[in-house]
Write an enzyme that holds these catalytic residues in place. Structure first.
Site, PDB file in Angstrom:
ATOM      1  N   ASP A 163      32.691 -18.243 -13.615  1.00 26.20           N
ATOM      2  CA  ASP A 163      32.328 -16.937 -13.073  1.00 26.20           C
ATOM      3  C   ASP A 163      33.149 -16.668 -11.820  1.00 26.20           C
ATOM      4  OD1 ASP A 163      31.027 -18.733 -11.429  1.00 26.20           O
ATOM      5  OD2 ASP A 163      29.057 -17.809 -11.587  1.00 26.20           O
ATOM      6  N   TYR A 179      34.612 -15.953  -8.015  1.00 25.01           N
ATOM      7  CA  TYR A 179      34.299 -16.441  -6.670  1.00 25.01           C
ATOM      8  C   TYR A 179      33.252 -15.516  -6.056  1.00 25.01           C
ATOM      9  CZ  TYR A 179      38.692 -19.100  -7.076  1.00 25.01           C
ATOM     10  OH  TYR A 179      39.698 -19.938  -7.477  1.00 25.01           O
ATOM     11  N   PHE A 209      40.128 -17.933 -11.274  1.00 30.58           N
ATOM     12  CA  PHE A 209      40.808 -18.830 -10.335  1.00 30.58           C
ATOM     13  C   PHE A 209      41.675 -18.096  -9.313  1.00 30.58           C
ATOM     14  CE2 PHE A 209      40.126 -21.619 -14.075  1.00 30.58           C
ATOM     15  CZ  PHE A 209      39.325 -22.587 -13.463  1.00 30.58           C
ATOM     16  N   HIS A 246      38.011 -30.312 -15.110  1.00 28.21           N
ATOM     17  CA  HIS A 246      38.105 -29.099 -14.288  1.00 28.21           C
ATOM     18  C   HIS A 246      38.909 -29.389 -13.019  1.00 28.21           C
ATOM     19  CE1 HIS A 246      36.685 -25.644 -11.904  1.00 28.21           C
ATOM     20  NE2 HIS A 246      36.414 -25.091 -13.067  1.00 28.21           N
TER      21      HIS A 246
END
Length: 222
Positions: free
Chosen positions: A65, A67, A78, A187
């Site tokens: 989701d 920031y 990202f 991740h």
């Protein structure tokens, strides 16, 4: 929420917009943006699609989701706005690029330059409440983005899907691995990266190698 989405994506997704779940999602998002501070700004909710038309998609990166800090989210997973401090996950992405491709650490955290080359930077959930990570999950966004992934898998060929972390890998279950290249790793968050599940995956060079093999232009990751 106004669905202001690029024409070729609208053609692929127009049936989705008329479904009850999406209408309920739209009302939820409208209310959240009316009563609370939410991210990204409303006009940027569909930025991933508007920067990367359906016909141009070559690579798909799946995030979770947006920031949830002020001035960070710009609608691309990202990615942060230019001159914003790079969040930890983005730092580790750039460190891997630096190591994998032997190029300088990228200074600009705004990944629009990737999106404009055909990299769909897709969050599973496209909105979030300020300072509340995951606050807009399980409201319908995941169903919508699952549909996006399914359409890409079904209607296109020779895409590269980058699945980073368990959440993205689950989203990737809808991808036809016979038609597309799937690259998986841990991740890029510090927790995963520091345990050895991220660094050294060489996904960026592997992506470009595959794109060249299937006759598509490489991505300039700098």
């Amino acid at each position: 929420m106004n669905v202001n989405i690029e024409t070729s994506w609208n053609e692929q997704l127009k049936e989705e917009f008329s479904k009850i779940y999406f209408q309920n999602l739209t009302q939820f998002v409208k209310d959240e943006y009316k009563y609370y501070k939410c991210f990204p700004p409303g006009k940027l909710i569909f930025s991933a699609f508007n920067h990367t038309p359906f016909r141009d998609v070559k690579v798909v990166i799946i995030g979770q989701d947006p920031y949830h800090g002020v001035n960070q989210a710009n609608g691309l997973c990202f990615s942060v706005n230019e001159d914003v401090l790079h969040p930890p996950s983005l730092k580790n992405i750039f460190k891997e690029i630096e190591s994998d491709l032997l190029i300088p650490y990228p200074k600009n955290g705004n990944l629009e330059r990737w999106a404009n080359q055909g990299v769909l930077l897709l969050n599973a959930t496209l909105t979030v409440k300020s300072n509340e990570a995951g606050s807009h999950q399980n409201k319908g966004w995941e169903k919508f983005t699952d549909t996006v992934i399914s359409i890409l898998s079904e209607k296109k060929e020779n895409l590269v899907f980058l699945l980073w972390g368990g959440y993205a890998k689950k989203k990737g279950s809808k991808i036809d691995s016979k038609k597309h290249l799937i690259l998986s790793s841990g991740h890029p968050s510090p927790l995963s990266a520091n345990r050895g599940y991220w660094f050294g995956n060489k996904h960026f060079s592997a992506t470009n190698c595959y794109l060249s093999k299937v006759g598509k232009p490489q991505i300039n990751w700098i």
